[in-house]
Design an enzyme around this catalytic site. Sequence first.
Site, PDB file in Angstrom:
ATOM      1  N   SER A 163      28.001 -53.768  22.313  1.00  0.00           N
ATOM      2  CA  SER A 163      28.343 -52.722  21.353  1.00  0.00           C
ATOM      3  C   SER A 163      29.265 -51.721  22.020  1.00  0.00           C
ATOM      4  O   SER A 163      28.960 -51.217  23.103  1.00  0.00           O
ATOM      5  CB  SER A 163      27.057 -52.030  20.869  1.00  0.00           C
ATOM      6  OG  SER A 163      27.341 -51.000  19.957  1.00  0.00           O
ATOM      7  N   ALA A 199      30.684 -59.811  16.882  1.00  0.00           N
ATOM      8  CA  ALA A 199      30.032 -60.773  17.783  1.00  0.00           C
ATOM      9  C   ALA A 199      31.032 -61.635  18.537  1.00  0.00           C
ATOM     10  O   ALA A 199      30.817 -62.825  18.725  1.00  0.00           O
ATOM     11  CB  ALA A 199      29.073 -61.658  16.986  1.00  0.00           C
ATOM     12  N   GLY A 217      27.259 -55.214  14.545  1.00  0.00           N
ATOM     13  CA  GLY A 217      28.450 -55.945  14.122  1.00  0.00           C
ATOM     14  C   GLY A 217      29.393 -56.235  15.273  1.00  0.00           C
ATOM     15  O   GLY A 217      29.369 -55.571  16.309  1.00  0.00           O
ATOM     16  N   LYS A 232      26.096 -51.806  26.309  1.00  0.00           N
ATOM     17  CA  LYS A 232      26.941 -50.763  25.727  1.00  0.00           C
ATOM     18  C   LYS A 232      28.197 -50.693  26.567  1.00  0.00           C
ATOM     19  O   LYS A 232      28.129 -50.558  27.801  1.00  0.00           O
ATOM     20  CB  LYS A 232      26.223 -49.413  25.736  1.00  0.00           C
ATOM     21  CG  LYS A 232      26.970 -48.335  24.948  1.00  0.00           C
ATOM     22  CD  LYS A 232      26.930 -48.637  23.466  1.00  0.00           C
ATOM     23  CE  LYS A 232      27.614 -47.540  22.661  1.00  0.00           C
ATOM     24  NZ  LYS A 232      27.497 -47.788  21.214  1.00  0.00           N
ATOM     25  N   GLY A 252      29.006 -66.688  14.091  1.00  0.00           N
ATOM     26  CA  GLY A 252      27.553 -66.623  14.209  1.00  0.00           C
ATOM     27  C   GLY A 252      27.140 -65.563  15.203  1.00  0.00           C
ATOM     28  O   GLY A 252      27.853 -64.580  15.411  1.00  0.00           O
ATOM     29  N   PRO A 293      28.456 -68.718  18.683  1.00  0.00           N
ATOM     30  CA  PRO A 293      29.647 -69.398  18.169  1.00  0.00           C
ATOM     31  C   PRO A 293      30.398 -68.519  17.183  1.00  0.00           C
ATOM     32  O   PRO A 293      29.819 -67.617  16.577  1.00  0.00           O
ATOM     33  CB  PRO A 293      29.067 -70.648  17.491  1.00  0.00           C
ATOM     34  CG  PRO A 293      27.659 -70.270  17.152  1.00  0.00           C
ATOM     35  CD  PRO A 293      27.203 -69.369  18.249  1.00  0.00           C
ATOM     36  N   GLY A 299      26.035 -48.080  15.681  1.00  0.00           N
ATOM     37  CA  GLY A 299      26.319 -47.437  14.401  1.00  0.00           C
ATOM     38  C   GLY A 299      26.414 -48.432  13.266  1.00  0.00           C
ATOM     39  O   GLY A 299      26.857 -49.562  13.451  1.00  0.00           O
ATOM     40  N   GLU A 353      28.877 -61.275  12.542  1.00  0.00           N
ATOM     41  CA  GLU A 353      30.315 -61.466  12.695  1.00  0.00           C
ATOM     42  C   GLU A 353      30.909 -62.146  11.462  1.00  0.00           C
ATOM     43  O   GLU A 353      30.314 -63.071  10.909  1.00  0.00           O
ATOM     44  CB  GLU A 353      30.593 -62.337  13.927  1.00  0.00           C
ATOM     45  CG  GLU A 353      32.036 -62.707  14.158  1.00  0.00           C
ATOM     46  CD  GLU A 353      32.866 -61.555  14.711  1.00  0.00           C
ATOM     47  OE1 GLU A 353      32.337 -60.443  14.821  1.00  0.00           O
ATOM     48  OE2 GLU A 353      34.035 -61.776  15.021  1.00  0.00           O
TER      49      GLU A 353
END
Length: 366
Positions: free
Chosen positions: A233, A348, A346, A164, A356, A353, A86, A299
């Site tokens: 995710s 991470a 979105g 997922k 990143g 790292p 999403g 991130e």
Amino acid sequence: MPTTSVGVFKIATSGPGDVSGLMAMIGSGAIDPTSILAVLGKTEGNGGVNDFTREYAVAALCTALAPKLGLSPEAVEQRIAFVMSGGTEGVLSPHLTVFTRSAAERPAGLSGKRLGIGMAHTRDFLPEELGRSAQIAETAKAVKAAMADAGISDPADVHFVQIKCPLLTSERVEAANARGNKTATTSAYSSMAYSRGASALGVGVALGEIGPVVRDEDVMRRYDLFSNVASTSSGIELMHNVVIVLGNSASSASEFEIGHAVMDDAIDAAAVTSALKSVGLGATPQPGRTLVNIFAKAEASPDGTVRGFRHTMLEDTDISSTRHARAAVGGLIAGLSGTGAVYVSGGAEHQGPAGGGPVAVIARLP
């Protein structure tokens, strides 16, 4: 290992319930529905706990594919791996990426490794196992199973692992409490990060990127532990992990190739360029090669800065940091690749790292 042919199709959508593009490709014969192995999608919800565009998209796809496969919608969801991410903030464009796999003969003279794809599922988790070592260990096992399914034996040939994973709800937290157990967090929103992080650490363990022992207390704390190819995710619609491994396999006769790089922060244009170059799509692309899609994680740097300058993504109470990060990284990748129809997810945690994340590119070969 039998030779397989992997296909990749990117299809624009007008909304989370739009299956017309996929149905048109099936109707024209471009896609054989029986060969569909996985569908990755970007939907225009908020990407949070209450983003039901993900569940809506999966339901629409399963309902549309059921008569084509002679299965119930519920059985379709068991057969095909659906991963809906999403959030299409900024210039990101909602779309589906459909992966197919079928038996094939490797043409004479075909050299090198080509795109391979494999899938596996973990068992269902108890709420108190999310974000902890049980989720890490089970994910690691599933990654290895998915690698075998893809015909990939060398971890260096794995370029993207999409997972997922579940999240906690108040009901799930209460269920754990009723058994006398505590969950990693009582916040549904925070549980998304814990689940993503533990799943990513499972990828790192499976591929040998980190050591085999990761403790519960390392999740969301030891950011020096991460995978360079994990993309995870969270969603409310499941209680197990769905694992999709993408890499290059000697047993594949695909027309596609995948490569990756790792972004050090949200404005790491050099890493995006490096990922494009890894599949012959640099400033001077190799003749005949075309971009299919880009997959990346975004991130907000946990220390509140990017290259020494303060950012406010973590302090914004109007818009979550993951939405900020998707918009920033999505804009960067869109500018460098020439399209906003890219898969940017979105959150991470332990995926690249801190601040990143990995970025993978699939190209069609001539």
